[in-house]
Design a protein around this motif. Structure first.
Motif, PDB file in Angstrom:
ATOM      1  N   ASP A  47       0.824  -1.211   0.000  1.00  0.00           N
ATOM      2  CA  ASP A  47       0.000   0.000   0.000  1.00  0.00           C
ATOM      3  C   ASP A  47       0.855   1.257   0.000  1.00  0.00           C
ATOM      4  O   ASP A  47       0.495   2.272  -0.610  1.00  0.00           O
ATOM      5  N   GLY A  48       1.974   1.223   0.719  1.00  0.00           N
ATOM      6  CA  GLY A  48       2.866   2.380   0.756  1.00  0.00           C
ATOM      7  C   GLY A  48       3.468   2.682  -0.606  1.00  0.00           C
ATOM      8  O   GLY A  48       3.566   3.846  -1.008  1.00  0.00           O
ATOM      9  N   ARG A  49       3.853   1.630  -1.336  1.00  0.00           N
ATOM     10  CA  ARG A  49       4.421   1.827  -2.679  1.00  0.00           C
ATOM     11  C   ARG A  49       3.362   2.371  -3.628  1.00  0.00           C
ATOM     12  O   ARG A  49       3.652   3.213  -4.485  1.00  0.00           O
ATOM     13  N   HIS A  50       2.132   1.897  -3.486  1.00  0.00           N
ATOM     14  CA  HIS A  50       1.040   2.406  -4.322  1.00  0.00           C
ATOM     15  C   HIS A  50       0.782   3.885  -4.037  1.00  0.00           C
ATOM     16  O   HIS A  50       0.516   4.664  -4.958  1.00  0.00           O
ATOM     17  N   GLU A  56       3.554  10.446  -7.245  1.00  0.00           N
ATOM     18  CA  GLU A  56       4.392  10.702  -8.420  1.00  0.00           C
ATOM     19  C   GLU A  56       3.529  10.983  -9.649  1.00  0.00           C
ATOM     20  O   GLU A  56       3.821  11.887 -10.442  1.00  0.00           O
ATOM     21  N   LEU A  57       2.461  10.211  -9.791  1.00  0.00           N
ATOM     22  CA  LEU A  57       1.568  10.403 -10.937  1.00  0.00           C
ATOM     23  C   LEU A  57       0.903  11.783 -10.880  1.00  0.00           C
ATOM     24  O   LEU A  57       0.818  12.490 -11.887  1.00  0.00           O
ATOM     25  N   LEU A  58       0.450  12.176  -9.701  1.00  0.00           N
ATOM     26  CA  LEU A  58      -0.221  13.472  -9.558  1.00  0.00           C
ATOM     27  C   LEU A  58       0.759  14.625  -9.719  1.00  0.00           C
ATOM     28  O   LEU A  58       0.409  15.682 -10.265  1.00  0.00           O
ATOM     29  N   LEU A  59       1.983  14.447  -9.256  1.00  0.00           N
ATOM     30  CA  LEU A  59       2.999  15.492  -9.438  1.00  0.00           C
ATOM     31  C   LEU A  59       3.324  15.685 -10.915  1.00  0.00           C
ATOM     32  O   LEU A  59       3.600  16.788 -11.370  1.00  0.00           O
ATOM     33  N   GLY A  60       3.296  14.590 -11.663  1.00  0.00           N
ATOM     34  CA  GLY A  60       3.609  14.664 -13.086  1.00  0.00           C
ATOM     35  C   GLY A  60       2.440  15.074 -13.951  1.00  0.00           C
ATOM     36  O   GLY A  60       2.600  15.265 -15.163  1.00  0.00           O
ATOM     37  N   CYS A  61       1.270  15.236 -13.346  1.00  0.00           N
ATOM     38  CA  CYS A  61       0.066  15.613 -14.098  1.00  0.00           C
ATOM     39  C   CYS A  61       0.206  17.043 -14.629  1.00  0.00           C
ATOM     40  O   CYS A  61       0.409  17.980 -13.869  1.00  0.00           O
ATOM     41  N   LYS A  62       0.093  17.217 -15.926  1.00  0.00           N
ATOM     42  CA  LYS A  62       0.216  18.543 -16.534  1.00  0.00           C
ATOM     43  C   LYS A  62      -1.120  19.284 -16.574  1.00  0.00           C
ATOM     44  O   LYS A  62      -1.151  20.484 -16.845  1.00  0.00           O
ATOM     45  N   GLY A  63      -2.203  18.543 -16.337  1.00  0.00           N
ATOM     46  CA  GLY A  63      -3.524  19.166 -16.311  1.00  0.00           C
ATOM     47  C   GLY A  63      -4.015  19.330 -14.888  1.00  0.00           C
ATOM     48  O   GLY A  63      -3.282  19.777 -14.007  1.00  0.00           O
ATOM     49  N   LYS A 133      -9.840   6.389 -19.797  1.00  0.00           N
ATOM     50  CA  LYS A 133      -8.586   5.712 -20.137  1.00  0.00           C
ATOM     51  C   LYS A 133      -8.287   5.820 -21.634  1.00  0.00           C
ATOM     52  O   LYS A 133      -7.131   5.968 -22.041  1.00  0.00           O
ATOM     53  N   ARG A 134      -9.333   5.789 -22.441  1.00  0.00           N
ATOM     54  CA  ARG A 134      -9.150   5.864 -23.882  1.00  0.00           C
ATOM     55  C   ARG A 134      -8.581   7.218 -24.308  1.00  0.00           C
ATOM     56  O   ARG A 134      -7.787   7.305 -25.235  1.00  0.00           O
ATOM     57  N   MET A 135      -8.982   8.275 -23.597  1.00  0.00           N
ATOM     58  CA  MET A 135      -8.474   9.603 -23.970  1.00  0.00           C
ATOM     59  C   MET A 135      -7.047   9.824 -23.466  1.00  0.00           C
ATOM     60  O   MET A 135      -6.403  10.792 -23.843  1.00  0.00           O
ATOM     61  N   GLY A 136      -6.561   8.938 -22.581  1.00  0.00           N
ATOM     62  CA  GLY A 136      -5.172   9.041 -22.141  1.00  0.00           C
ATOM     63  C   GLY A 136      -4.972   9.582 -20.749  1.00  0.00           C
ATOM     64  O   GLY A 136      -3.825   9.682 -20.283  1.00  0.00           O
ATOM     65  N   ALA A 137      -6.047   9.948 -20.053  1.00  0.00           N
ATOM     66  CA  ALA A 137      -5.919  10.447 -18.677  1.00  0.00           C
ATOM     67  C   ALA A 137      -5.543   9.296 -17.748  1.00  0.00           C
ATOM     68  O   ALA A 137      -6.009   8.167 -17.918  1.00  0.00           O
ATOM     69  N   LYS A 138      -4.702   9.567 -16.775  1.00  0.00           N
ATOM     70  CA  LYS A 138      -4.306   8.560 -15.802  1.00  0.00           C
ATOM     71  C   LYS A 138      -5.422   8.357 -14.779  1.00  0.00           C
ATOM     72  O   LYS A 138      -6.113   9.298 -14.405  1.00  0.00           O
ATOM     73  N   LEU A 139      -5.569   7.110 -14.323  1.00  0.00           N
ATOM     74  CA  LEU A 139      -6.654   6.767 -13.404  1.00  0.00           C
ATOM     75  C   LEU A 139      -6.113   6.257 -12.078  1.00  0.00           C
ATOM     76  O   LEU A 139      -5.337   5.294 -12.033  1.00  0.00           O
ATOM     77  N   ILE A 140      -6.517   6.922 -10.998  1.00  0.00           N
ATOM     78  CA  ILE A 140      -6.226   6.467  -9.642  1.00  0.00           C
ATOM     79  C   ILE A 140      -7.555   6.055  -9.015  1.00  0.00           C
ATOM     80  O   ILE A 140      -8.516   6.831  -9.018  1.00  0.00           O
ATOM     81  N   ALA A 141      -7.628   4.842  -8.512  1.00  0.00           N
ATOM     82  CA  ALA A 141      -8.855   4.358  -7.878  1.00  0.00           C
ATOM     83  C   ALA A 141      -8.646   4.253  -6.377  1.00  0.00           C
ATOM     84  O   ALA A 141      -7.613   3.754  -5.916  1.00  0.00           O
ATOM     85  N   ALA A 186      -3.920  12.822   3.196  1.00  0.00           N
ATOM     86  CA  ALA A 186      -2.517  12.392   3.128  1.00  0.00           C
ATOM     87  C   ALA A 186      -1.935  12.695   1.746  1.00  0.00           C
ATOM     88  O   ALA A 186      -0.786  13.144   1.629  1.00  0.00           O
ATOM     89  N   LEU A 187      -2.719  12.457   0.694  1.00  0.00           N
ATOM     90  CA  LEU A 187      -2.277  12.790  -0.659  1.00  0.00           C
ATOM     91  C   LEU A 187      -2.009  14.290  -0.789  1.00  0.00           C
ATOM     92  O   LEU A 187      -0.981  14.708  -1.329  1.00  0.00           O
ATOM     93  N   ALA A 188      -2.950  15.086  -0.299  1.00  0.00           N
ATOM     94  CA  ALA A 188      -2.824  16.541  -0.415  1.00  0.00           C
ATOM     95  C   ALA A 188      -1.588  17.049   0.322  1.00  0.00           C
ATOM     96  O   ALA A 188      -0.850  17.901  -0.192  1.00  0.00           O
ATOM     97  N   VAL A 189      -1.346  16.521   1.518  1.00  0.00           N
ATOM     98  CA  VAL A 189      -0.200  16.972   2.312  1.00  0.00           C
ATOM     99  C   VAL A 189       1.109  16.543   1.655  1.00  0.00           C
ATOM    100  O   VAL A 189       2.077  17.319   1.600  1.00  0.00           O
ATOM    101  N   ALA A 190       1.152  15.309   1.144  1.00  0.00           N
ATOM    102  CA  ALA A 190       2.359  14.835   0.466  1.00  0.00           C
ATOM    103  C   ALA A 190       2.652  15.690  -0.762  1.00  0.00           C
ATOM    104  O   ALA A 190       3.810  16.054  -1.037  1.00  0.00           O
ATOM    105  N   LEU A 191       1.625  16.034  -1.525  1.00  0.00           N
ATOM    106  CA  LEU A 191       1.799  16.865  -2.716  1.00  0.00           C
ATOM    107  C   LEU A 191       2.194  18.285  -2.342  1.00  0.00           C
ATOM    108  O   LEU A 191       3.045  18.901  -2.999  1.00  0.00           O
TER     109      LEU A 191
END
Length: 342
Positions: A47-50, A56-63, A133-141, A186-191
């Motif tokens: 879970d920690g690695r996920h 990392e995915l959210l930091l790299g998000c250009k949108g 997913k078809r349009m290319g946006a990354k998906l976090i569930a 936790a996501l918001a604070v890490a970002l």
């Protein structure tokens, strides 16, 4: 509350009922606290690695980060989107049902889509996920079922499973929504930390709040300037200086030299103290009774700094000078309270 209402309440909440209420309250808080602790402990494993991958995915998000969920998960999704947006990560909430009827146009290939569903099988989300997913946006569930359809479709799955809900029927989303909300924070604070988000950045997204006013309001925004500045020369009589104080309405006047640099200050407090031992003002000039070397502040400093100086030196007025030491403004403590800096 009327006497009748109090009697009714007493009959309804007898000692046994009150004990039951408190028991349920304590139990609810304990179950939800345990759910968050269990979530934290799982970070030592996969879970920690996920979670790290998600950051990392959210930091790299250009949108933008688009957060979505139905029902109670939708309410949590709204809050997570709001927290992200206010802490440096552009985000918005999209209702999955509305997304299927046009709002999906808000999502672009440069966005990251965070889908929240405890079961991982919410039909409204599963209807739009293939298109995302078809349009290319990354998906976090974010789900409570790692083997669910939504979890399997995601680029990253964040497990928010709980042992049980706080609801006595184990039905109403309680512990699960608390865990999801906590993980979103936790996501918001890490970002926030990864982006180097500072207090000043927070203030810019909260200009209407107390912190925003303290960190965004500068002295020049609230100071009195131009003809509103009370100022006299050192050779002027005390009587004439008192007229300046009265006319400018700030309970003080600056005493300036020929270059309009302040060399002293005289306040209404100084006048009251002077009255205690002086009867004849006719021969006094302002230079005789002024306080030399007055406290000053720059116009580009924060108004909160001016408040701190006033508090430190127990004064109600402050002179504002530019880089050359010339008088460009004056502040009264009431100017700061009106601006809600203090």
């Amino acid at each position: 509350m009327s006497v009748t209402d109090e009697k009714t309440l007493t009959k309804t909440f007898d000692e046994k009922s009150a004990e039951r209420v408190l028991h349920l309250a304590r139990e609810t808080l304990q179950i939800e606290a345990d759910a968050i602790i269990a979530l934290q402990q799982r970070f030592a494993s996969t879970d920690g690695r996920h979670f790290t991958h998600a950051v990392e995915l959210l930091l790299g998000c250009k949108g933008r980060v688009v957060v979505s969920g139905m029902g109670k998960s939708g309410h949590i999704a709204r809050k997570i989107a709001a927290t992200l947006a206010s802490t440096g990560t552009p985000a918005l909430y999209v209702h999955p049902g509305e997304a299927a009827h046009g709002d999906l146009g808000m999502v672009t290939e440069q966005d990251a889509f965070v889908a929240i569903s405890n079961s991982g099988e919410t039909a409204e989300l599963l209807d739009i996920v293939p298109l995302i997913k078809r349009m290319g946006a990354k998906l976090i569930a974010m789900t409570g079922k790692p083997g669910s359809t939504l979890a399997q479709l995601a680029n990253v799955h964040l497990n928010v499973a709980v042992d049980k809900e706080a609801c006595p029927l184990n039905l109403a989303p309680t512990a699960s929504t608390t865990a999801t909300l906590a993980l979103g924070d936790a996501l918001a604070v890490a970002l926030l930390d990864a982006r180097g988000f500072r207090e000043e950045d927070f203030a810019r997204s909260h200009p209407g709040g107390a912190l925003g006013r303290r960190l965004l309001t500068h002295v020049r925004d609230v100071m009195r300037s131009g003809a509103a500045i009370p100022a006299v020369t050192a050779g002027l009589s005390l009587s004439a200086a008192l007229m300046e104080i009265s006319q400018k309405g700030i309970a003080m006047t600056a005493i300036v030299d020929d270059a309009f640099r302040p060399i002293g200050v005289f306040t209404d407090g100084d006048l009251r103290r002077l009255l205690e031992h002086t009867q004849d003002f006719s021969k006094l000039i302002i230079a005789d009774v002024m306080h030399a070397n007055p406290h000053t502040i720059g116009p580009d400093q924060l108004a909160a700094d001016a408040a701190q100086i006033m508090e430190q030196f127990l004064i109600n007025q402050l002179l504002v000078t530019d880089d050359d030491g010339k008088l460009v403004g004056a502040l009264h403590i009431h100017d700061l309270t009106r601006a809600k800096v203090i």
